[in-house]
Write a protein that holds these residues in place. Structure first.
Motif, mmCIF file in Angstrom:
data_model
loop_
_atom_site.group_PDB
_atom_site.id
_atom_site.type_symbol
_atom_site.label_atom_id
_atom_site.label_comp_id
_atom_site.label_asym_id
_atom_site.label_seq_id
_atom_site.Cartn_x
_atom_site.Cartn_y
_atom_site.Cartn_z
ATOM 1 N N PHE A 15 3.314 -43.089 -108.105
ATOM 2 C CA PHE A 15 4.669 -42.593 -107.889
ATOM 3 C C PHE A 15 5.451 -43.645 -107.119
ATOM 4 C CE2 PHE A 15 1.797 -38.938 -107.970
ATOM 5 C CZ PHE A 15 2.364 -38.181 -108.978
ATOM 6 N N ASP A 16 6.724 -43.779 -107.463
ATOM 7 C CA ASP A 16 7.581 -44.768 -106.795
ATOM 8 C C ASP A 16 8.205 -44.198 -105.528
ATOM 9 O OD1 ASP A 16 7.029 -46.722 -108.685
ATOM 10 O OD2 ASP A 16 8.699 -46.142 -109.956
ATOM 11 N N VAL A 17 7.389 -43.524 -104.725
ATOM 12 C CA VAL A 17 7.819 -42.975 -103.439
ATOM 13 C C VAL A 17 6.664 -43.119 -102.451
ATOM 14 C CG1 VAL A 17 9.449 -41.311 -104.452
ATOM 15 C CG2 VAL A 17 7.078 -40.618 -103.999
ATOM 16 N N ALA A 18 6.956 -42.908 -101.184
ATOM 17 C CA ALA A 18 5.932 -42.992 -100.139
ATOM 18 C C ALA A 18 4.939 -41.829 -100.254
ATOM 19 C CB ALA A 18 6.601 -42.959 -98.766
ATOM 20 N N PRO A 19 3.699 -42.024 -99.792
ATOM 21 C CA PRO A 19 2.701 -40.953 -99.831
ATOM 22 C C PRO A 19 3.174 -39.667 -99.133
ATOM 23 C CG PRO A 19 1.655 -43.022 -99.214
ATOM 24 C CD PRO A 19 3.136 -43.269 -99.253
ATOM 25 N N GLU A 20 3.980 -39.798 -98.090
ATOM 26 C CA GLU A 20 4.486 -38.629 -97.373
ATOM 27 C C GLU A 20 5.270 -37.695 -98.308
ATOM 28 O OE1 GLU A 20 3.710 -41.800 -94.384
ATOM 29 O OE2 GLU A 20 4.737 -41.778 -96.327
ATOM 30 N N MET A 76 -6.749 -30.787 -94.408
ATOM 31 C CA MET A 76 -5.427 -31.424 -94.446
ATOM 32 C C MET A 76 -5.450 -32.640 -93.530
ATOM 33 S SD MET A 76 -2.518 -28.528 -94.316
ATOM 34 C CE MET A 76 -1.801 -28.062 -95.859
ATOM 35 N N ASP A 77 -5.070 -33.773 -94.099
ATOM 36 C CA ASP A 77 -4.942 -35.008 -93.332
ATOM 37 C C ASP A 77 -3.677 -35.713 -93.832
ATOM 38 O OD1 ASP A 77 -5.261 -37.279 -91.820
ATOM 39 O OD2 ASP A 77 -6.953 -38.062 -92.988
ATOM 40 N N PRO A 78 -2.494 -35.183 -93.416
ATOM 41 C CA PRO A 78 -1.228 -35.734 -93.916
ATOM 42 C C PRO A 78 -1.060 -37.203 -93.533
ATOM 43 C CG PRO A 78 -0.875 -33.717 -92.627
ATOM 44 C CD PRO A 78 -2.300 -34.117 -92.469
ATOM 45 N N PRO A 79 -0.544 -38.036 -94.391
ATOM 46 C CA PRO A 79 -0.253 -37.814 -95.809
ATOM 47 C C PRO A 79 -1.354 -38.357 -96.710
ATOM 48 C CG PRO A 79 0.789 -39.838 -95.140
ATOM 49 C CD PRO A 79 -0.008 -39.319 -93.938
ATOM 50 N N LYS A 80 -2.591 -38.366 -96.234
ATOM 51 C CA LYS A 80 -3.661 -39.016 -96.987
ATOM 52 C C LYS A 80 -4.485 -38.092 -97.867
ATOM 53 C CE LYS A 80 -4.268 -42.316 -93.278
ATOM 54 N NZ LYS A 80 -5.065 -42.587 -92.108
ATOM 55 N N LYS A 81 -4.730 -36.863 -97.400
ATOM 56 C CA LYS A 81 -5.680 -36.028 -98.132
ATOM 57 C C LYS A 81 -5.359 -34.548 -97.964
ATOM 58 C CE LYS A 81 -10.674 -35.516 -98.758
ATOM 59 N NZ LYS A 81 -11.987 -35.922 -98.221
ATOM 60 N N LYS A 105 -2.759 -42.865 -101.321
ATOM 61 C CA LYS A 105 -2.757 -44.128 -100.582
ATOM 62 C C LYS A 105 -1.517 -44.920 -100.943
ATOM 63 C CE LYS A 105 -5.849 -46.856 -103.514
ATOM 64 N NZ LYS A 105 -7.134 -47.523 -103.591
ATOM 65 N N LYS A 106 -1.037 -45.636 -99.968
ATOM 66 C CA LYS A 106 0.160 -46.452 -100.157
ATOM 67 C C LYS A 106 -0.250 -47.773 -100.789
ATOM 68 C CE LYS A 106 4.196 -48.222 -97.708
ATOM 69 N NZ LYS A 106 5.005 -48.069 -98.895
ATOM 70 N N SER A 111 2.944 -45.243 -104.401
ATOM 71 C CA SER A 111 1.824 -44.454 -103.892
ATOM 72 C C SER A 111 0.875 -44.193 -105.048
ATOM 73 C CB SER A 111 2.305 -43.090 -103.395
ATOM 74 O OG SER A 111 3.143 -43.223 -102.307
ATOM 75 N N GLU A 112 -0.408 -44.179 -104.744
ATOM 76 C CA GLU A 112 -1.399 -43.818 -105.748
ATOM 77 C C GLU A 112 -2.010 -42.481 -105.348
ATOM 78 O OE1 GLU A 112 -4.678 -46.335 -107.867
ATOM 79 O OE2 GLU A 112 -5.512 -45.503 -106.009
ATOM 80 N N MET A 113 -2.031 -41.562 -106.311
ATOM 81 C CA MET A 113 -2.640 -40.267 -106.091
ATOM 82 C C MET A 113 -3.906 -40.177 -106.931
ATOM 83 S SD MET A 113 -1.158 -36.432 -106.927
ATOM 84 C CE MET A 113 -1.300 -36.581 -108.718
#
Length: 167
Positions: A15-20, A76-81, A105-106, A111-113
């Motif tokens: 995605f062309d946005v931040a992981p957050e 929950m481990d924002p914004p990683k998991k 991950k950034k 961002s890669e999901m």
């Protein structure tokens, strides 16, 4: 309840946005109602308590029927998991919940999901190994197709602010 087995589906998306922002789309009810198991035009309920032990619920109304997706947040481990359970009680016919893990991950500009779903496949009585293998392929393929369309909507929502397809 009969026997069952599990299969694991893993998908990756950028995605062309931040992981957050991606993480927020998974837990913010206003974002969830636009893409997660529903569309904005058919959504009746999108609610959650985004904390470990909290629950979430989506109700989508299509073809004169309500389809309900529910689960519980496990990690929950924002914004990683994000790890949560998922089931659709009206469709599954069992009490088993799948487990979904979303890892973010950034990258340099994106961002890669990594999305992983452990899917419970119920077995009918007298199934052979061949029947089970066939069911695994069918469940995996149909689940992957459903997520593919949802992730297309998620990408559009995150990158443009709206989803053009409304049902």
């Amino acid at each position: 309840m009969g026997n069952y087995s599990t299969i694991t589906l893993t998908m990756k998306r950028e995605f062309d946005v931040a992981p957050e922002k991606v993480f927020d789309a998974w837990i913010n009810p206003e974002m969830m109602r636009k893409w997660l198991f529903t569309l904005e035009g058919t959504n009746k309920v999108a609610q959650n308590t985004p904390q470990v032990g909290g629950t979430w619920e989506i109700v989508d109304h299509r073809g004169g029927k309500d389809y309900r997706a529910i689960g519980e947040y496990l990690e929950m481990d924002p914004p990683k998991k994000l790890v949560f359970t998922f089931k659709m009680p009206e469709l599954s016919g069992n009490d088993l919940a799948d487990t979904i893990t979303v890892e973010l991950k950034k990258l340099q500009q994106t961002s890669e999901m990594t999305f992983t779903q452990v899917i419970h496949v119920m077995h009918e009585e007298n199934w052979t190994e061949s029947d089970i293998e066939k069911a695994h392929i069918e469940w995996r393929d149909s689940t992957e197709q459903g997520w593919h369309y949802m992730f297309m909507g998620l990408k559009e929502l995150l990158e443009t602010g709206k989803i053009s397809y409304t049902g």
